[in-house]
Design an enzyme around this catalytic site. Structure first.
Site, PDB file in Angstrom:
ATOM      1  N   PHE A 150      34.711  46.345  42.625  1.00 18.44           N
ATOM      2  CA  PHE A 150      35.619  45.228  42.918  1.00 18.44           C
ATOM      3  C   PHE A 150      36.941  45.693  43.517  1.00 18.44           C
ATOM      4  O   PHE A 150      37.626  44.929  44.177  1.00 18.44           O
ATOM      5  CB  PHE A 150      35.893  44.421  41.630  1.00 18.44           C
ATOM      6  CG  PHE A 150      36.891  45.066  40.709  1.00 18.44           C
ATOM      7  CD1 PHE A 150      38.262  44.929  40.929  1.00 18.44           C
ATOM      8  CD2 PHE A 150      36.482  45.826  39.623  1.00 18.44           C
ATOM      9  CE1 PHE A 150      39.182  45.543  40.090  1.00 18.44           C
ATOM     10  CE2 PHE A 150      37.404  46.445  38.783  1.00 18.44           C
ATOM     11  CZ  PHE A 150      38.760  46.294  39.024  1.00 18.44           C
ATOM     12  N   LYS A 174      25.415  45.280  48.602  1.00 18.41           N
ATOM     13  CA  LYS A 174      25.452  44.498  47.360  1.00 18.41           C
ATOM     14  C   LYS A 174      26.888  44.605  46.850  1.00 18.41           C
ATOM     15  O   LYS A 174      27.272  45.567  46.195  1.00 18.41           O
ATOM     16  CB  LYS A 174      24.466  45.095  46.351  1.00 18.41           C
ATOM     17  CG  LYS A 174      23.935  44.132  45.297  1.00 18.41           C
ATOM     18  CD  LYS A 174      24.990  43.449  44.453  1.00 18.41           C
ATOM     19  CE  LYS A 174      25.580  44.323  43.370  1.00 18.41           C
ATOM     20  NZ  LYS A 174      26.718  43.668  42.675  1.00 18.41           N
ATOM     21  N   GLU A 177      30.461  41.353  42.262  1.00 12.11           N
ATOM     22  CA  GLU A 177      30.409  39.905  42.047  1.00 12.11           C
ATOM     23  C   GLU A 177      31.785  39.320  41.718  1.00 12.11           C
ATOM     24  O   GLU A 177      31.945  38.114  41.604  1.00 12.11           O
ATOM     25  CB  GLU A 177      29.376  39.538  40.975  1.00 12.11           C
ATOM     26  CG  GLU A 177      29.584  40.154  39.606  1.00 12.11           C
ATOM     27  CD  GLU A 177      29.001  41.566  39.462  1.00 12.11           C
ATOM     28  OE1 GLU A 177      29.115  42.380  40.409  1.00 12.11           O
ATOM     29  OE2 GLU A 177      28.466  41.859  38.381  1.00 12.11           O
ATOM     30  N   SER A 227      31.883  52.511  38.261  1.00 13.44           N
ATOM     31  CA  SER A 227      32.226  53.254  37.044  1.00 13.44           C
ATOM     32  C   SER A 227      31.208  54.364  36.785  1.00 13.44           C
ATOM     33  O   SER A 227      30.060  54.291  37.231  1.00 13.44           O
ATOM     34  CB  SER A 227      32.281  52.289  35.863  1.00 13.44           C
ATOM     35  OG  SER A 227      31.045  51.626  35.761  1.00 13.44           O
ATOM     36  N   CYS A 282      40.714  54.112  42.248  1.00 16.45           N
ATOM     37  CA  CYS A 282      40.066  55.310  41.703  1.00 16.45           C
ATOM     38  C   CYS A 282      40.927  56.544  41.948  1.00 16.45           C
ATOM     39  O   CYS A 282      40.711  57.577  41.343  1.00 16.45           O
ATOM     40  CB  CYS A 282      38.713  55.503  42.343  1.00 16.45           C
ATOM     41  SG  CYS A 282      38.853  55.697  44.101  1.00 16.45           S
ATOM     42  N   GLU A 384      39.235  56.161  31.285  1.00 12.69           N
ATOM     43  CA  GLU A 384      39.831  55.507  32.455  1.00 12.69           C
ATOM     44  C   GLU A 384      40.246  54.102  32.051  1.00 12.69           C
ATOM     45  O   GLU A 384      39.412  53.307  31.608  1.00 12.69           O
ATOM     46  CB  GLU A 384      38.781  55.443  33.577  1.00 12.69           C
ATOM     47  CG  GLU A 384      39.320  54.827  34.849  1.00 12.69           C
ATOM     48  CD  GLU A 384      38.251  54.710  35.936  1.00 12.69           C
ATOM     49  OE1 GLU A 384      37.112  54.337  35.623  1.00 12.69           O
ATOM     50  OE2 GLU A 384      38.585  54.984  37.100  1.00 12.69           O
TER      51      GLU A 384
HETATM   52  P1  NAD Z   1      31.213  48.740  38.090  1.00 11.27           P
HETATM   53  O1  NAD Z   1      30.520  50.025  37.804  1.00 11.27           O
HETATM   54  O2  NAD Z   1      31.323  47.748  36.980  1.00 11.27           O
HETATM   55  O3  NAD Z   1      30.485  47.963  39.283  1.00 11.27           O
HETATM   56  C1  NAD Z   1      30.219  48.589  40.521  1.00 11.27           C
HETATM   57  C2  NAD Z   1      29.015  47.907  41.158  1.00 11.27           C
HETATM   58  O4  NAD Z   1      27.873  48.100  40.324  1.00 11.27           O
HETATM   59  C3  NAD Z   1      29.171  46.406  41.331  1.00 11.27           C
HETATM   60  O5  NAD Z   1      28.592  46.028  42.554  1.00 11.27           O
HETATM   61  C4  NAD Z   1      28.387  45.846  40.161  1.00 11.27           C
HETATM   62  O6  NAD Z   1      27.845  44.585  40.432  1.00 11.27           O
HETATM   63  C5  NAD Z   1      27.286  46.867  39.994  1.00 11.27           C
HETATM   64  N1  NAD Z   1      26.806  46.956  38.605  1.00 11.27           N
HETATM   65  C6  NAD Z   1      27.518  46.727  37.483  1.00 11.27           C
HETATM   66  N2  NAD Z   1      26.740  46.920  36.400  1.00 11.27           N
HETATM   67  C7  NAD Z   1      25.532  47.293  36.857  1.00 11.27           C
HETATM   68  C8  NAD Z   1      24.306  47.636  36.222  1.00 11.27           C
HETATM   69  N3  NAD Z   1      24.172  47.647  34.895  1.00 11.27           N
HETATM   70  N4  NAD Z   1      23.254  47.968  36.999  1.00 11.27           N
HETATM   71  C9  NAD Z   1      23.375  47.972  38.331  1.00 11.27           C
HETATM   72  N5  NAD Z   1      24.503  47.644  38.996  1.00 11.27           N
HETATM   73  C10 NAD Z   1      25.578  47.315  38.261  1.00 11.27           C
HETATM   74  O7  NAD Z   1      32.650  49.122  38.675  1.00 11.27           O
HETATM   75  P2  NAD Z   1      33.847  48.150  38.983  1.00 11.27           P
HETATM   76  O8  NAD Z   1      34.440  47.692  37.701  1.00 11.27           O
HETATM   77  O9  NAD Z   1      33.459  47.130  39.987  1.00 11.27           O
HETATM   78  O10 NAD Z   1      34.842  49.163  39.725  1.00 11.27           O
HETATM   79  C11 NAD Z   1      35.750  49.979  39.053  1.00 11.27           C
HETATM   80  C12 NAD Z   1      35.206  51.370  38.871  1.00 11.27           C
HETATM   81  O11 NAD Z   1      34.862  51.928  40.127  1.00 11.27           O
HETATM   82  C13 NAD Z   1      36.216  52.324  38.281  1.00 11.27           C
HETATM   83  O12 NAD Z   1      35.563  53.131  37.334  1.00 11.27           O
HETATM   84  C14 NAD Z   1      36.686  53.146  39.447  1.00 11.27           C
HETATM   85  O13 NAD Z   1      37.163  54.432  39.145  1.00 11.27           O
HETATM   86  C15 NAD Z   1      35.434  53.228  40.237  1.00 11.27           C
HETATM   87  N6  NAD Z   1      35.699  53.559  41.623  1.00 11.27           N
HETATM   88  C16 NAD Z   1      35.456  54.815  42.027  1.00 11.27           C
HETATM   89  C17 NAD Z   1      35.728  55.182  43.322  1.00 11.27           C
HETATM   90  C18 NAD Z   1      35.480  56.570  43.797  1.00 11.27           C
HETATM   91  O14 NAD Z   1      35.588  56.807  44.968  1.00 11.27           O
HETATM   92  N7  NAD Z   1      35.129  57.505  42.937  1.00 11.27           N
HETATM   93  C19 NAD Z   1      36.236  54.236  44.224  1.00 11.27           C
HETATM   94  C20 NAD Z   1      36.462  52.944  43.784  1.00 11.27           C
HETATM   95  C21 NAD Z   1      36.186  52.610  42.464  1.00 11.27           C
END
Ligand code: NAD
Length: 498
Positions: A150, A174, A177, A227, A282, A384
């Site tokens: 997000f 994808k 959401e 994450s 991040c 985090e």
């Molecule tokens: P998230 O892991 O909750 O979601 C990321 C994506 O995965 C979304 O599209 C979500 O719909 C999908 N998703 C969530 N749960 C899932 C599941 N059980 N199975 C399959 N898909 C699933 O992350 P977020 O809260 O949207 O974003 C924040 C996180 O992203 C933080 O931890 C941040 O550090 C990380 N991030 C990392 C970088 C990097 O370059 N390392 C960059 C941006 C964000």
């Protein structure tokens, strides 16, 4: 007016028939904005079929023509910058100028992809054996999938999409959401830029869609950013199913302040890096490691003054613009405030408390929060938080600061502020982190370099964009060729069948 965010398949907006959806909120005021559809596994697989069919002709399109689509896409992103940034702010919450900054960093990857004819040239060796030549082809992998978080609803998809498409692949996005609307705008602009239908598709959804994509034999490559627990699960599942996967995860980025640093400069840098986008980056700095008590005392005093003065409020429609917007959702706001309480309970010194901040807006706000005397056994140090919470850790010397960073499970970004070249050089060599800043607080590599962390901040060998991105989205084939002797002499008699 309520919005309904649907899919984009084969060049058109298509409504999901799954009957499932999730609520979409405006985090600046808590208003229900509408719904995002949560597609079914069958709908995800139908998108894969479309992408697979479209990819064949796209692969055969010369790289120069594919690059021209990227040139037009870049121009359209620029023309639509304000609308894109407003959409980002409306669903994510970050302030408009920060949303424009995110767009710029994504746009730079589009610019990088415009050079794809050069990037796909491969290698050639004459006479690897007597009269045998060898050369490499960099061919697209096929259908690629991007699953994005997000916090950067434009930049992170653009880390992937332009490189994958320019290399001759098709792509299924994808999006998160939580802020999915802007994904449809990207799809519309790609179509307007001349991308053939079916080459780029968007499927809204949750785990059901992701699992279907990870299981489809027709998906070749998966890029994930989110994450760490989900990144790890996606890497395992995707790899077990024979796909190439790059999965970027969470972070806990430390910034070391040495006693010889320009403290005013370091404090200003920390403010932007810790509190910009409400810490939902991040590459945000969430730990400042002050070397020596004198440095720490001064740093905390200077930070306190600035954190208390932060302008917090809606990301849109306020003049002068706020410096920090709301968090993305109510549950996330609650999680961040629980972390703050855990810091207090575990004995850290709460210097500025951002809970219950008084803004005139009713959104998901947590003000800038500053802790001092944070130690490595505390939850706020280890996990985090992804919010506007900065922990100051006191280290007795440089070696202890370095050791702290190297022992942390995450390895995304780090920085050191010092005037000493020897310390900076030692740090950049010994620190176990993927992206290092020297007097630069957020060392996000430019599009023509590659972005990625170490340790539990990434799963998979290749980073995103830059040369790694091109390698990820292409398969190398090496051809070794010998030709029979040809006819080299002229014949002056009438040719007859021999
Ligand atoms: P998230 O892991 O909750 O979601 C990321 C994506 O995965 C979304 O599209 C979500 O719909 C999908 N998703 C969530 N749960 C899932 C599941 N059980 N199975 C399959 N898909 C699933 O992350 P977020 O809260 O949207 O974003 C924040 C996180 O992203 C933080 O931890 C941040 O550090 C990380 N991030 C990392 C970088 C990097 O370059 N390392 C960059 C941006 C964000």
């Amino acid at each position: 007016m309520s919005v309904l965010v649907s899919n984009f398949i084969n060049g058109q907006v298509v409504q999901s028939q799954s009957g499932r959806s999730a609520d979409l909120f405006n985090p600046a005021n808590g208003d229900l904005r509408g719904q995002v559809q949560l597609s079914s596994a069958d709908e995800a697989l139908a998108a894969v079929t479309v992408a697979k069919q479209a990819q064949e002709a796209w692969q055969a399109t010369p790289p120069l023509q594919r690059a021209r689509v990227m040139f037009k896409f870049k121009a359209l992103l620029e023309e639509n910058a304000d609308e894109l940034a407003t959409l980002i702010s409306t669903e994510h919450g970050k302030v408009h100028s920060d949303a424009l900054g995110e767009l710029t960093r994504g746009l730079e990857v589009v610019e990088f992809s415009c050079g794809i004819p050069h990037l796909l040239k491969g290698e050639h060796s004459l006479n690897v054996g007597r009269e045998i030549d060898s050369y490499s082809l960099m061919q697209p992998v096929g259908v690629c999938v991007g699953i994005t978080p997000f916090n950067f609803p434009v930049m992170v998809p653009l880390w992937m999409i332009p490189v994958a498409l320019a290399c001759g692949n098709s792509f299924i996005l994808k999006p998160s959401e939580k802020d999915p609307s802007v994904s449809l705008k990207l799809a519309e602009l790609l179509k307007q830029a001349g991308l053939p239908d079916g080459v780029f598709n968007v499927i809204q959804g949750d785990k059901e869609v992701v699992d279907a994509l990870l299981e489809s034999p027709d998906v070749a490559a998966v890029s994930f950013v989110g994450s760490t627990p989900i990144a790890e699960a996606i890497y395992s599942k995707g790899s077990a199913n024979g796909k190439r996967v790059q999965a970027l995860g969470g972070a806990k980025n430390h910034l070391v302040v040495m006693p010889d640093a320009d403290l005013e400069g370091a404090t200003n840098a920390i403010m932007g890096a810790a509190y910009g986008a409400a810490g939902e980056r991040c590459m945000a700095i969430s730990v400042a490691v002050a070397v020596g008590d004198e440095t720490a005392d001064k740093l905390v005093a200077m930070l306190k003054e600035k954190v208390e003065a932060l302008r917090v409020g809606p990301g849109l429609g306020v003049s002068p613009e706020n410096e920090m917007g709301p968090l993305v959702s109510e549950p996330h706001m609650n999680k961040v405030t629980e972390y703050i309480q855990s810091g207090v309970d575990q004995g850290a010194t709460l210097v500025v408390d951002g809970r219950g901040i008084n803004t005139s807006a009713l959104g998901y706000f947590v003000g800038g929060t500053l802790f001092d005397n944070v130690t490595p056994d505390m939850t706020i140090y280890n996990e985090e938080i992804f919010g506007p919470v900065l922990s100051v850790v006191r280290a007795k010397d440089y070696q202890q600061a370095l050791q702290l960073i190297n022992e942390h499970e995450f390895g995304n970004g780090t920085a050191i502020f010092t005037r000493d070249g020897d310390t900076a050089r030692d740090f950049s060599e010994k620190v176990e982190i993927g992206m290092v800043g020297i007097n630069v607080p957020i060392p996000v590599p430019m599009a023509f370099h590659s972005f990625g962390g170490w340790k539990r901040s990434i799963f998979g060998p290749l980073n995103v964009h830059g040369n790694d991105g091109v390698r990820f989205y292409t398969r190398m084939k090496t051809v070794t060729a010998r030709w029979p002797k040809g006819q080299r002499e002229s014949e002056f008699v009438m040719p007859t069948m021999k």
